[in-house]
Design a protein around this motif. Structure first.
Motif, PDB file in Angstrom:
ATOM      1  N   ILE B 209      -3.484   4.686 -12.355  1.00  0.00           N
ATOM      2  CA  ILE B 209      -2.733   5.947 -12.363  1.00  0.00           C
ATOM      3  C   ILE B 209      -2.207   6.244 -10.967  1.00  0.00           C
ATOM      4  CG2 ILE B 209      -2.963   8.439 -12.649  1.00  0.00           C
ATOM      5  CD1 ILE B 209      -4.937   7.914 -14.885  1.00  0.00           C
ATOM      6  N   VAL B 210      -3.065   6.014  -9.978  1.00  0.00           N
ATOM      7  CA  VAL B 210      -2.662   6.292  -8.597  1.00  0.00           C
ATOM      8  C   VAL B 210      -1.451   5.450  -8.218  1.00  0.00           C
ATOM      9  CG1 VAL B 210      -3.345   5.956  -6.204  1.00  0.00           C
ATOM     10  CG2 VAL B 210      -4.888   7.106  -7.788  1.00  0.00           C
ATOM     11  N   ILE B 211      -1.507   4.171  -8.539  1.00  0.00           N
ATOM     12  CA  ILE B 211      -0.385   3.300  -8.183  1.00  0.00           C
ATOM     13  C   ILE B 211       0.869   3.732  -8.939  1.00  0.00           C
ATOM     14  CG2 ILE B 211       0.491   0.954  -8.332  1.00  0.00           C
ATOM     15  CD1 ILE B 211      -2.294  -0.044  -7.760  1.00  0.00           C
ATOM     16  N   GLY B 212       0.678   4.066 -10.211  1.00  0.00           N
ATOM     17  CA  GLY B 212       1.816   4.530 -10.997  1.00  0.00           C
ATOM     18  C   GLY B 212       2.421   5.789 -10.404  1.00  0.00           C
ATOM     19  N   TYR B 213       1.544   6.693  -9.963  1.00  0.00           N
ATOM     20  CA  TYR B 213       2.054   7.934  -9.379  1.00  0.00           C
ATOM     21  C   TYR B 213       2.793   7.661  -8.074  1.00  0.00           C
ATOM     22  CZ  TYR B 213       2.440  12.544  -7.473  1.00  0.00           C
ATOM     23  OH  TYR B 213       2.954  13.687  -6.936  1.00  0.00           O
ATOM     24  N   ALA B 214       2.202   6.764  -7.266  1.00  0.00           N
ATOM     25  CA  ALA B 214       2.881   6.419  -6.007  1.00  0.00           C
ATOM     26  C   ALA B 214       4.274   5.875  -6.297  1.00  0.00           C
ATOM     27  CB  ALA B 214       2.049   5.402  -5.228  1.00  0.00           C
TER      28      ALA B 214
END
Lengths: 883, 315
Positions: B209-214
């Protein structure tokens, strides 16, 4: 194009700047008009026999809304004056209140002496002010002589709000901030619950409290204790805020008694205090013990002396960082007032006499909301500054933009008190430890230092707590398995061994791995206990706090013999301290919730709006198409490689680059497009390639209209205005990738034949950036010939070629055309056209000058100087230049 | 190909004029009269395949250099932590101090230090350079005359540029995860701020999720760069313009007087992904960040298409 692009970029930049400026203006625009106050002097009578006249220096702010409005009395803090609350008064007046501020007796320009909010003095003064308000035409009345009035104020001003509400039933609502319930208990606290008689003297705060008023008499009295008091005031709130004690604003105004005069002995001793208060202070400060007379005197000025008499809606705003009037005072006030059935709300904000954020705006919103509700009859306020029985300001992490601390307001439906809604326990460990009281009480451990909080300002997490080795017993928990939120006053029972009376200070640290232990809000619980050889058990109520102890942290109970802020015995002694029970009781209130901010309306509205805007942008953004234009193929010219009719293109400045150009190219022709620089040759070719949109007229290739990306362009090979290659790729890779980009079958490319024309040999495998101009030129012509297009358009193809290559190029082009294909060559070299082309079109200043076979053109010219006709002569004739 | 070509009357012998003449030259192809007069084998939907555009961009030095930097960064950080003063251990609960607690912590740290500037530059480079550099090399006009339809050219270039940007944003945390795991071990993640420990297996999906958000939060940078790229011949101008806009936005969001207006700045929510790593993740900030980013991006990209359609290509 560069210039118009720059202009558009400038326009975009400008509109951005305007947008931002508008946003800033909108955000900063004052929402309420600033109301100017009228200064006046209100004489009142007070004293036990109502026979002493005092002139109160006051300022009246009429309501901005006009007409009659509820009144608000705004009281200032200790050491301040009416000037301290001017900004808050103006704001309240702007919101439709008649606001009266005044300097309390003994402060500012008011006469009289300080009686510490005594019912005989200050309370009577305020009753006089309420009488005065009742006579004002701006103030709405509940009855004759009974104005609709609320009182707000911080610290000293908060106490007068409470005391006046107790003694005058005309008061309708109060908002006391950072103030006391029992002044004796505040100055002589005892965490073992035995009351101020047994209390430990809070000497530093008491000293500042009492000398700050005395100091006002000293010539140029802004130094010394007044400076400290000013810091304490700044700690209460930002300067000018509601709770502000004036940051020294009141100093220098003199007292009316002492300005310029050399103060007498009595004046420097007691300042503007009432003599009996002065004497009481001097006595207790000397002994460090509270006498019953002192307690009685202090309690006369405290809500504790008027049980059940404060029966008005009360909003108690107390600071979490307050070692002078800790949260327990607001708790006691809340319980006493709630017992009468009056509505009470409690908020623990980030501030207090020891500093912190202050939250001036939030306090102001809450205050206004309270008065709106109980003076104006509005409904409970909502939003962040809205109504809640219990509000606690908590650390909300950091602002994602500024990375500065953010404060969140956790709210609960009921006020649980200091013992919390529910209690959890944590086990402490530690052996029985010996601790010494140093002779003279020095050096002392440090917790809160009065005045220092103001210096540290909003540096919330900073803890200067320090314990002296040998003077402190330490009991510690295991690392916490899960985060523990403490809201209220933790309790622990210890046992003290030794002889005589021991003065001890208990505190609860938050200890993390390696960083310094944090003493929440820098608060300590002082207690006096009579030690015995068998050990005296004592239950200690630790300071009320709101703090989350994170997982992995330990709780550390420290019991020390000294504290800088308190009077401790001078005699050396040694005690032993042990845990009576390992249980540390922690109050909590799980019902406290930070209101979920929930997705704002714009979280779903914005993407929808964006998609809509994007759709509009794209649908209206189709390349302009004039209604008379038709894309239907023209059957009559289906076999004609190129028909240009009525073509026109304007520059941005309106000058015509191409003007009404019409000509036709048949199969098998090698057409020369001839003209001087600026004749419009290249512009025509760009329109031919669909790169620029004609303003008028049309171009048809094999009967199909040319427009950007028209499929018929796939039958066109072009080389216009120099080569265009990817410099990092080899010549071969460039051609291969170009052909792949057309999406056509590889076998249609005739790559090897094209490469032969380029004649680059081994250089073909080198990166294009290493090529000479001639090599690039040949590679570009080869690219134009990829797929052997039916119509080949070359712009100055022989530029940069050497003579053998030029000759070769001529042969290639003629051979190309002889196979039924068509070639258009633009040039300004007459000889070139003469030798290569079968037909010629001559352009000048965007217009067609002549068109036809080269031979015809030459035939129209007369021989000059005996030689045959030369194209040069014809050309110069045509464009109107002199030979 | 000769099988489906009717014998054209214009066929003649090819006068091979030396080496430069086509050896097996063909006659003009009369099939051109087909639908919309297209050349045989030409179909607008087949022009500029993604694979071709990938190859065109891949061999560029700046592509290589950027990925080199991004891949090396985690290792540089590892070395820096190895050489740093021995103040390691659980001294505090800041993200930077927890970086050596394990591979996952290290990856979160690497992402946080690179997201603010390095990844912005990388994304701006891939998206800002793509059209502007073609204009700069003059190759744009030959692609358009091939012809690659303008919308299609832009779409293919945008897809490829976004793919490279995605790779750039993804490669940093993944390489950091690898480097951190090799050097600091595969440990459970220690949450910054509170010090709680969450099992690694639980946090891996959150990491996605973090990478997707970034990625999504960089979308607005990509869109700005792309819009500028369409409007200029100078690749540096487009890249610099996008980075400049991010800087201006970062400065503006430090102005607290703007209050909640700052929530609409494109960079305001860039660090909201930290919320996903909290023990009780709060996704509201991330949702707002996604909303703001997507909103700006959609409009900016639509503007880019609109602009490119109408533009006279003169470079």
């Amino acid at each position: 194009m560069a210039f118009p692009t720059g202009r558009r970029a400038l326009a975009i930049l400008l509109s951005l700047v305007i947008l931002v400026a508008a946003g800033v203006t909108w955000a900063l625009w004052p929402s309420d008009p600033v109301v100017k106050g009228r200064d006046l002097v209100i004489p009142v009578m007070d004293g036990p026999a109502d026979d002493q006249r005092v002139d109160l220096d006051a300022t009246f702010y009429p309501p901005a809304s006009g007409g009659r409005a509820p009144a608000v009395l705004l009281a200032h803090g200790f050491g301040g004056s009416k000037e301290s609350v001017r900004e808050q008064a103006g704001r309240l007046a702007g919101q439709g209140y008649a606001v009266l501020t005044w300097s309390a007796r003994g402060f500012g320009r008011s006469t009289g002496q300080i009686a510490l909010n005594s019912p005989d003095y200050e309370v009577k003064d305020v009753r006089g002010l309420i009488d005065w308000l009742a006579g004002r035409p701006e103030v709405s009345l509940d009855g004759p002589g009974d104005p609709r009035v609320g009182i707000a104020g911080g610290s000293y001003g908060g106490a007068i709000a409470l005391m006046t509400a107790a003694y005058d039933n005309r008061v309708d609502a109060i908002v006391p901030q950072i103030t006391w319930y029992d002044l004796a208990d505040a100055l002589f606290p005892d965490a073992s619950g035995k009351g101020p008689v047994n209390g430990v003297f809070k000497k530093m705060w008491a000293g500042i409290f009492f000398t700050s008023a005395a100091d006002r008499l000293a010539p140029g009295g802004t130094t010394g204790a007044a400076g400290l008091a000013g810091l304490a005031g700044a700690a209460g709130a930002r300067p000018g805020g509601e709770t502000g004690q004036g940051s020294g604003q009141g100093s220098g105004q003199g007292s009316g008694q002492g300005a310029g005069a050399t103060p007498g002995a009595e004046q420097v001793r007691c300042g503007r205090f009432l003599p009996q208060i002065c004497e009481m202070y001097q006595e207790v400060a000397e002994t460090g013990r509270a006498t019953q007379e002192a307690i009685d005197l202090l309690r006369k000025s405290s809500p504790v002396s008027v049980p059940g008499r404060i029966r008005v809606p009360t909003l108690l705003l107390q600071g979490q960082r307050d070692s002078l009037f800790p949260l327990s005072h607001a708790d006691a006030n809340a319980r006493a007032i709630a017992a009468t059935g009056a509505p009470v709300e409690v908020a623990w904000f980030n501030g207090g006499h020891d500093g912190g954020d202050g939250e001036a705006d939030w306090l102001s919103d809450r205050t206004t909301g309270w008065f709106d509700r109980y003076l104006k009859g509005a409904g409970p306020a909502t939003g962040d500054g809205g109504s809640a029985a219990f509000t606690v300001t908590r650390d909300g992490g950091r602002d994602p933009g500024t990375r500065r601390p953010v404060l969140l307001h956790a709210i609960g439906d009921r006020y649980p008190g200091l013992t919390g809604e529910e209690r959890t326990t944590v086990a402490l460990e530690g052996p029985r430890q010996s601790i010494a009281n140093p002779a003279g009480g020095s050096p002392a451990s440090i917790s809160a230092v009065p005045g220092l909080g103001g210096l540290l300002g909003g540096a919330g997490g900073v803890s200067i707590a320090l314990d002296m080795p040998g003077q402190a017993a330490v009991f510690e928990s295991a690392p916490l398995a899960r985060p523990t939120q403490v809201t209220g006053s933790p309790a622990v029972t210890i046992r003290v061994y030794g002889t005589g009376e021991a003065t001890l200070f208990a505190k609860l640290y938050d200890v993390s791995g390696g960083s310094l232990p944090v003493l929440p809000s820098s608060l300590v619980a002082p207690l006096r206990v009579t030690a015995s050889e068998a050990g005296t058990p004592v239950t200690v109520a630790l300071p009320a706090i709101d703090r989350r102890f994170d997982a992995g942290h330990r709780m550390r109970l420290v019991v020390s013999t000294t504290d800088l802020g308190y009077a401790t015995p001078a005699a050396p002694a040694v005690y032993q301290v042990a845990l009576e029970s390992p249980t540390l009781e922690l109050p909590g209130d799980a019902a406290l919730r930070t209101p979920a901010t929930g997705p704002a309306w714009w979280t779903w509205a914005m993407p929808l709006a964006a998609i809509l805007v994007a759709a509009v942008l794209l649908l209206t953004g189709r390349a302009g198409r004039r209604p008379e234009e038709s894309d239907a193929p023209d059957a009559a010219s289906a076999e004609v490689p190129l028909v240009i009719s009525g073509l026109g293109k304007r520059y941005r400045n309106g000058e015509k680059a191409v003007d009404d150009l019409s000509f036709r190219v048949e199969k098998g022709q090698v057409l020369g497009l001839l003209g001087p620089n600026g004749a419009g040759k290249t512009t025509t070719m760009r329109m031919l390639m669909g790169l620029i949109h004609p303003d008028e007229g049309e171009i048809r290739i094999f009967g199909h209209r040319v427009r950007p990306g028209a499929p018929v362009l796939s039958r066109l090979g072009s080389f216009v205005e120099g080569p265009g290659f990817l410099p990092h790729l080899s010549g071969r890779a460039n051609l291969e990738l170009y052909w792949q980009a057309t999406g056509r079958p590889p076998q249609d490319a005739h790559l090897e034949e094209a490469l032969e024309i380029a004649g680059l040999g081994a250089a073909l495998e080198r990166a294009v950036r290493t090529y000479s101009q001639g090599m690039r030129q040949r590679l570009a012509i080869a690219q134009a010939m990829l797929g052997l297009p039916d119509l080949l358009v070359l712009d100055e193809p022989t530029n940069g070629l050497d003579p053998p290559q030029i000759a070769e190029m001529r042969r290639v082009l003629r051979a190309y055309a002889e196979r039924g294909r068509t070639v258009i060559v633009s040039s300004h070299l007459l000889a070139e056209v003469e030798q290569t082309c079968s037909h010629v079109v001559v352009m000048h200043r965007g217009r067609l000058v002549s068109a036809g076979p080269v031979g015809d053109l030459l035939g129209t010219a007369t021989a000059v100087n005996g030689g045959g006709p030369r194209l040069e002569d014809v050309f110069l004739d045509l464009i109107g230049e002199k030979r | 190909m000769s099988a489906n070509r009717p014998a054209p009357g214009l066929t003649g012998d090819v006068p091979t004029g030396g080496r430069a003449a086509p050896a097996a030259a063909d006659a003009a192809d009369p099939r051109g009269g087909g639908a919309e007069g297209r050349a045989p084998g030409y179909a607008p939907g087949r022009t500029l395949p993604l694979r071709v555009e990938f190859v065109r961009q891949l061999r560029r030095r700046r592509t290589m250099a950027m990925f080199g930097v991004l891949l090396a960064l985690p290792w540089v950080l590892v070395v820096a932590f190895q050489f740093g003063p021995a103040g390691r251990g659980q001294s505090s609960l800041r993200l930077s101090d927890l970086a050596t607690a394990g591979g996952l912590n290290f990856a979160a740290f690497a992402l946080s230090v690179s997201a603010n500037f390095l990844l912005v530059v990388a994304v701006a480079l891939f998206c800002g350079d793509t059209v502007a550099s073609e204009a700069n090399w003059s190759s744009l006009r030959y692609l358009l005359a091939a012809p690659v339809p303008r919308d299609r050219l832009l779409r293919q270039k945008l897809v490829v540029a976004l793919a490279y940007s995605t790779a750039a944003v993804t490669v940093v945390p993944l390489m950091a995860l690898l480097a951190g795991t090799l050097v600091f071990g595969w440990n459970d993640i220690t949450v910054p701020g509170t010090g709680e420990v969450i099992p690694a297996a639980d946090v891996l999906p959150k990491f996605l999720i973090v990478i997707g958000y970034a990625l999504v939060s960089q979308l607005v940078v990509a869109a700005v760069a792309f819009l500028l790229s369409v409007g200029t011949d100078s690749p540096l101008g487009a890249v610099g313009g996008a980075v400049g806009l991010v800087i201006v936005s970062s400065i503006l969001q430090a102005v607290e007087a703007l209050g909640s207006l700052r929530e609409f700045l494109p960079t305001f929510w860039n660090t909201a992904w930290l919320d996903a790593l909290a023990p009780e993740p709060d996704y509201s900030g991330m949702v707002k960040g996604v909303v703001v980013s997507v909103t700006y991006s959609v409009i900016l990209i639509a503007l880019a298409f609109r602009r490119f359609r109408r533009r006279d290509v003169v470079s």
